[in-house]
Design an enzyme around this catalytic site. Structure first.
Site, PDB file in Angstrom:
ATOM      1  N   GLN A 124      -7.725 -21.435  -1.671  1.00  0.00           N
ATOM      2  CA  GLN A 124      -6.973 -20.267  -1.215  1.00  0.00           C
ATOM      3  C   GLN A 124      -5.524 -20.650  -0.932  1.00  0.00           C
ATOM      4  O   GLN A 124      -5.273 -21.527  -0.096  1.00  0.00           O
ATOM      5  CB  GLN A 124      -7.633 -19.727   0.060  1.00  0.00           C
ATOM      6  CG  GLN A 124      -6.841 -18.649   0.777  1.00  0.00           C
ATOM      7  CD  GLN A 124      -7.522 -18.217   2.070  1.00  0.00           C
ATOM      8  OE1 GLN A 124      -8.375 -17.362   2.075  1.00  0.00           O
ATOM      9  NE2 GLN A 124      -7.146 -18.830   3.176  1.00  0.00           N
ATOM     10  N   GLY A 125      -4.590 -20.017  -1.603  1.00  0.00           N
ATOM     11  CA  GLY A 125      -3.172 -20.299  -1.384  1.00  0.00           C
ATOM     12  C   GLY A 125      -2.540 -19.246  -0.486  1.00  0.00           C
ATOM     13  O   GLY A 125      -1.952 -18.280  -0.996  1.00  0.00           O
ATOM     14  N   TYR A 126      -2.651 -19.428   0.801  1.00  0.00           N
ATOM     15  CA  TYR A 126      -2.110 -18.462   1.766  1.00  0.00           C
ATOM     16  C   TYR A 126      -1.001 -19.095   2.612  1.00  0.00           C
ATOM     17  O   TYR A 126       0.174 -18.807   2.458  1.00  0.00           O
ATOM     18  CB  TYR A 126      -3.231 -17.945   2.672  1.00  0.00           C
ATOM     19  CG  TYR A 126      -3.985 -16.745   2.135  1.00  0.00           C
ATOM     20  CD1 TYR A 126      -4.103 -16.515   0.771  1.00  0.00           C
ATOM     21  CD2 TYR A 126      -4.595 -15.845   2.997  1.00  0.00           C
ATOM     22  CE1 TYR A 126      -4.798 -15.429   0.282  1.00  0.00           C
ATOM     23  CE2 TYR A 126      -5.297 -14.742   2.518  1.00  0.00           C
ATOM     24  CZ  TYR A 126      -5.392 -14.538   1.158  1.00  0.00           C
ATOM     25  OH  TYR A 126      -6.080 -13.454   0.674  1.00  0.00           O
ATOM     26  N   SER A 127      -1.382 -19.980   3.539  1.00  0.00           N
ATOM     27  CA  SER A 127      -0.421 -20.516   4.503  1.00  0.00           C
ATOM     28  C   SER A 127       0.683 -21.319   3.838  1.00  0.00           C
ATOM     29  O   SER A 127       0.462 -21.987   2.820  1.00  0.00           O
ATOM     30  CB  SER A 127      -1.136 -21.405   5.528  1.00  0.00           C
ATOM     31  OG  SER A 127      -2.031 -20.658   6.317  1.00  0.00           O
ATOM     32  N   SER A 159      -7.469 -25.860   1.756  1.00  0.00           N
ATOM     33  CA  SER A 159      -8.776 -26.523   1.719  1.00  0.00           C
ATOM     34  C   SER A 159      -9.275 -26.636   0.281  1.00  0.00           C
ATOM     35  O   SER A 159      -9.144 -25.689  -0.500  1.00  0.00           O
ATOM     36  CB  SER A 159      -9.798 -25.737   2.549  1.00  0.00           C
ATOM     37  OG  SER A 159      -9.352 -25.564   3.867  1.00  0.00           O
ATOM     38  N   GLU A 242     -13.356 -14.008   5.223  1.00  0.00           N
ATOM     39  CA  GLU A 242     -13.206 -15.378   5.721  1.00  0.00           C
ATOM     40  C   GLU A 242     -13.658 -15.470   7.170  1.00  0.00           C
ATOM     41  O   GLU A 242     -14.413 -16.382   7.545  1.00  0.00           O
ATOM     42  CB  GLU A 242     -11.746 -15.826   5.606  1.00  0.00           C
ATOM     43  CG  GLU A 242     -11.515 -17.231   6.156  1.00  0.00           C
ATOM     44  CD  GLU A 242     -10.051 -17.644   6.148  1.00  0.00           C
ATOM     45  OE1 GLU A 242      -9.792 -18.840   5.970  1.00  0.00           O
ATOM     46  OE2 GLU A 242      -9.183 -16.774   6.326  1.00  0.00           O
TER      47      GLU A 242
END
Length: 400
Positions: A124-127, A159, A242
């Site tokens: 997951q590419g969020y933060s 992660s 999530e």
């Protein structure tokens, strides 16, 4: 209050127990991602209808009729029997339900079957370094160049990025739009040219997280979920899934079952730990919190069955679940005495050191996925309708 499910469901419960009794000793435990054993077991569970139960067969699921009580029974019995359940992770637990809701037919058929089977791993590419709790401040950009997006920027705390085949990623496609607008949700391969992954070693001494850098990464323009500039809506759908997965009451129940066994095995001066009144009191408090977490999950289930609002109990799950798991692992460490302080490799470690590892891992999850402080604000403002925290103008420095 009658919490029984009735004869039909109790018969189904017995079916699950018989399955666990037959296959428990042969189920793979700790198998690596994408290993032959893990994928074979996942496909077997799908075939039996014990995972991906209601996902249509054309998307790689079992294709069963929706029945939330059956899903609940499966989770309960697998937890009680300490039987490995179906795979989870960011692809299965978060992306799959989002694609089922918001993806195109082509995206569903392309991505869901291999993801469910464990053959396609996601991150997951969020933060970002300057956009964590305030995720809408993200700055990773995507510019449309013909039939491709060109992506530049970076993500952090990603992660499984070092293991993932694909990433679902939030990028800013309209730089002049307000920060909650102009964001898009893209899917692309992690072996694309221009991607660099740098591991981040956490307190478990393993690189569970990563920094990911994008330099002119080119992505086909049709690998977007939802409409351009409306990725924040997709992101919030993902975040809901999530938070549900981070406070899993059934995984906690399974861990509690093993904790009680451990407290019967460990002794102080010949007396079982479970018979020590101080430790027994701590165990009872943990048991009560596990019961509370499971009853809250029943509230969510009941709301879904009755098509009522489950917003508040869902908000509570992540906050309760991660803090409870951390305290539960702490009790296990204290139960083991001096060997509980060991970490790494040793013949004296119990359960392959999983208690120490999970203790530190869940300390991280109290922060990850939205810190407890952020969760309390969300519960207060969005769940209970309390006024927002007042904001003050920043002082002007350098003026008399």
């Amino acid at each position: 209050m009658d919490l029984s499910y009735g004869p039909q469901y109790e018969a189904y419960r017995q079916e699950i127990r018989d399955f666990i009794s037959q296959y428990k000793d042969n189920a793979p435990r700790g198998a690596p991602l994408k290993s032959e054993a893990a994928i074979k077991y996942q496909k077997f569970l799908i075939e039996k209808g014990y995972t991906a139960r209601t996902i249509p067969t054309e998307y790689g699921g079992h294709g069963g009729e929706p029945d939330m009580l059956k899903g609940r029974i499966i989770a309960e019995e697998f937890a009680r029997g300490q039987m490995p359940g179906g795979m989870g992770g960011q692809g299965i637990s978060m992306l799959v339900p989002t694609l089922l809701e918001l993806g195109t037919e082509e995206q569903k058929r392309k991505f869901i079957p291999p993801t469910l089977a464990g053959e396609m791993v996601w991150c997951q590419g969020y933060s970002e370094p300057n956009a964590g709790s305030d995720l809408a401040s993200l700055r990773t950009s995507a510019v449309l160049d013909g039939d491709e997006w060109v992506i530049n920027g970076s993500k952090i705390w990603t992660s499984t990025a070092h293991l993932a085949d694909w990433i679902f990623c939030l990028v800013r496609t309209e730089p002049d739009a307000p920060k909650h607008q102009g964001i898009s949700f893209l899917l692309f391969q992690m072996d694309s040219t221009g991607i660099e992954i740098r591991p981040l070693v956490d307190m478990t001494m393993t690189p569970n997280f990563n920094e990911v850098f994008f330099t002119d990464v080119r992505v086909p323009k049709d690998q977007i979920v939802g409409k351009r500039g409306e990725g924040w809506y997709v992101a919030n759908a993902i975040l809901g899934h999530e938070r549900d997965s981070l406070g899993d009451p059934n995984a906690t129940l399974s861990r509690l079952t093993r904790l009680m066994e451990l407290m019967k095995e460990e002794t102080i001066d010949g007396t079982r730990i479970v018979d020590n009144p101080i430790f027994r009191d701590r165990l009872m408090r943990i048991q009560a919190r596990v019961m509370s977490l499971r009853f809250n999950d029943l509230r969510v289930l009941s709301s879904r069955l009755n098509k009522t609002d489950a917003k508040l109990p869902r908000m509570i799950s992540k906050l309760q679940g991660t803090e409870l798991r951390h305290d539960l692992e702490q009790l296990a460490i204290d139960t083991m005495g001096e060997t509980g302080l060991m970490f790494g490799k040793s013949e004296f470690l119990k359960d392959a050191g999983s208690w120490q590892y999970q203790y530190m891992y869940f300390l991280g999850l109290i922060i990850g996925g939205g810190t407890s402080q952020i969760q309390k604000n969300i519960i207060s403002e969005r769940g209970l309708g309390m006024p927002k925290e007042p904001k003050f103008d920043k002082p002007q420095m350098g003026r008399a």
